[in-house]
Enzyme design. Structure first.
Site, short mmCIF file in Angstrom:
data_model
loop_
_atom_site.label_atom_id
_atom_site.label_comp_id
_atom_site.label_asym_id
_atom_site.label_seq_id
_atom_site.Cartn_x
_atom_site.Cartn_y
_atom_site.Cartn_z
N PRO A 113 0.82 -1.23 0.00
CA PRO A 113 0.00 0.00 0.00
C PRO A 113 0.85 1.27 0.00
O PRO A 113 1.88 1.33 0.67
CB PRO A 113 -0.80 -0.10 1.29
CG PRO A 113 -0.81 -1.54 1.62
CD PRO A 113 0.45 -2.12 1.10
N GLY A 144 1.84 4.61 1.26
CA GLY A 144 1.67 5.23 2.57
C GLY A 144 2.03 4.27 3.67
O GLY A 144 1.94 4.58 4.85
N CYS A 145 2.46 3.07 3.30
CA CYS A 145 2.94 2.08 4.26
C CYS A 145 4.44 1.94 4.05
O CYS A 145 4.86 1.49 3.00
CB CYS A 145 2.33 0.72 3.98
SG CYS A 145 1.03 0.27 5.09
N ILE A 146 5.23 2.32 5.05
CA ILE A 146 6.67 2.25 4.83
C ILE A 146 7.23 0.98 5.48
O ILE A 146 6.83 0.65 6.59
CB ILE A 146 7.36 3.51 5.39
CG1 ILE A 146 6.83 4.72 4.64
CG2 ILE A 146 8.87 3.43 5.20
CD1 ILE A 146 7.25 6.03 5.21
#
Lengths: 129, 110, 103
Positions: free
Chosen positions: B106, B108-110
């Site tokens: 996704p 925005g998911c680091i």
């Protein structure tokens, strides 16, 4: 990381991303969009400005089939889901290219340079690409 | 890493996200789910299909907060909440469901 | 055989490639707009006059796939610019003795 997002950030800063490049010819537009989505996922106060050739990123009816690249103009439609609601397009840049707000993929606030400078002055962080 | 599915080798990155989204099929989704220790029921498929439609429309895999919000809008508040989605996908609805749906990690998911 | 094919792949709004090409190119040359250079073909843009006033000096072409990618397929382009596809691009290169890329 997802659990962290649920709890919300400790500090909210005002981030403004200034897009000045056309899509596809260089990687700047796509990279900036990804950075905007990442910042927004961390509950920051994000605004996005399209200036100069950056306004071309939002042109409707992009069809990248023949050039074999991802049509990321559709991703701007997800900005609203990411709570990015402050989207400005500079009036002068739009006019110089013979475009109007009706030519763009998402609703935006068309703003004159005179007013844009005030919005820009209110930011904590301004990142231009 | 890679998945062996119906005689084909489907390449994936080190976290198990497949590299070529066009190679996805429901058998492969079942395999990925198995690797994630998830038994796919109708509720799981509903979220996976929702994610695939979201990707089709917006060309991104949404972050968990965005997924929750979008699910709430389409499928109602009893499904568009963290509790429901985490029960289906305990290690993160966006991450696990995206992986099973054949989407990238996704945004925005680091 | 025509003399020279000029390739412009930079937006006329942010780079001077098109201006320099129009200033330096020999009359009778061909100019093909590709990638971000296709924005130079916008009929209603402020800079359209740069090209529309030089129609007698040069043959102008624009690459269709790059026009479509940028959502300009439905947007008026300057009259007299010929839209070509990738095959047309290859033909243009073959028809000219020299190709110059204005990077």
């Amino acid at each position: 990381m997802e659990e962290w997002e649920e709890s919300g950030p400790e500090v909210v800063k005002r981030f403004m991303y200034v897009n000045r490049r056309a899509p596809y010819g260089t990687i700047y537009a796509l990279e900036c969009l990804e950075v905007v989505l990442i910042a927004a996922a961390f509950d920051q106060d994000v605004s996005v400005v399209f200036l100069d050739d950056g306004v071309c990123q939002l042109k409707k009816n992009q069809d990248t089939t023949a050039i074999g690249m991802k049509n990321f103009s559709r991703t701007y439609g997800a900005l609203d889901d990411y709570d990015v609601e402050k989207i400005y397009v500079e009036k002068e840049s739009l006019e110089a290219r013979g475009l109007t707000a009706d030519d763009l993929v998402i609703p935006v606030e068309v703003i004159a340079a005179d007013d844009l400078r005030d919005v820009m002055a209110q930011q904590d962080v301004v990142i231009s690409s | 890493m890679a998945y062996e599915c119906n005689g084909a080798t489907i390449e994936a990155d080190e976290e198990g996200y497949i590299l070529d989204i066009s190679l996805w099929n429901t058998d492969l989704a079942g395999l990925i789910a198995e690797a994630e220790n998830i038994e796919m029921g109708d509720d799981h498929w509903e979220v996976v299909n929702f994610l695939r439609n979201y990707y089709d429309e917006y060309q991104i895999a949404p972050a968990v907060r965005v997924l929750t919000k979008a699910v709430k809008r389409s499928l109602g508040p009893e499904k568009g909440n963290s509790k429901y989605l985490y029960e289906l996908f305990p290690y993160g609805p966006a991450k696990q469901a995206c992986k099973i749906a054949g989407l990238p990690k996704p945004t925005g998911c680091i | 055989m025509n003399s020279m094919l000029h390739l412009i792949n930079k937006s006329p709004f942010e780079r001077t490639a098109l201006d320099s090409c129009l200033r330096v190119a020999k009359a009778g040359s061909s100019i093909l707009l590709i990638e971000d250079g296709v924005y130079a073909a916008l009929k209603n843009a402020a800079h359209a006059i740069k090209i529309s006033t030089r129609m007698e000096d040069f043959s102008f072409y624009v690459l269709g796939p790059d026009v479509a990618a940028r959502g300009l397929g439905d947007t008026p382009l300057i009259e007299g610019i010929t839209v070509v596809d990738y095959e047309g691009f290859v033909d243009l290169v073959a028809e000219h003795e020299v190709t110059q890329s204005w990077l």
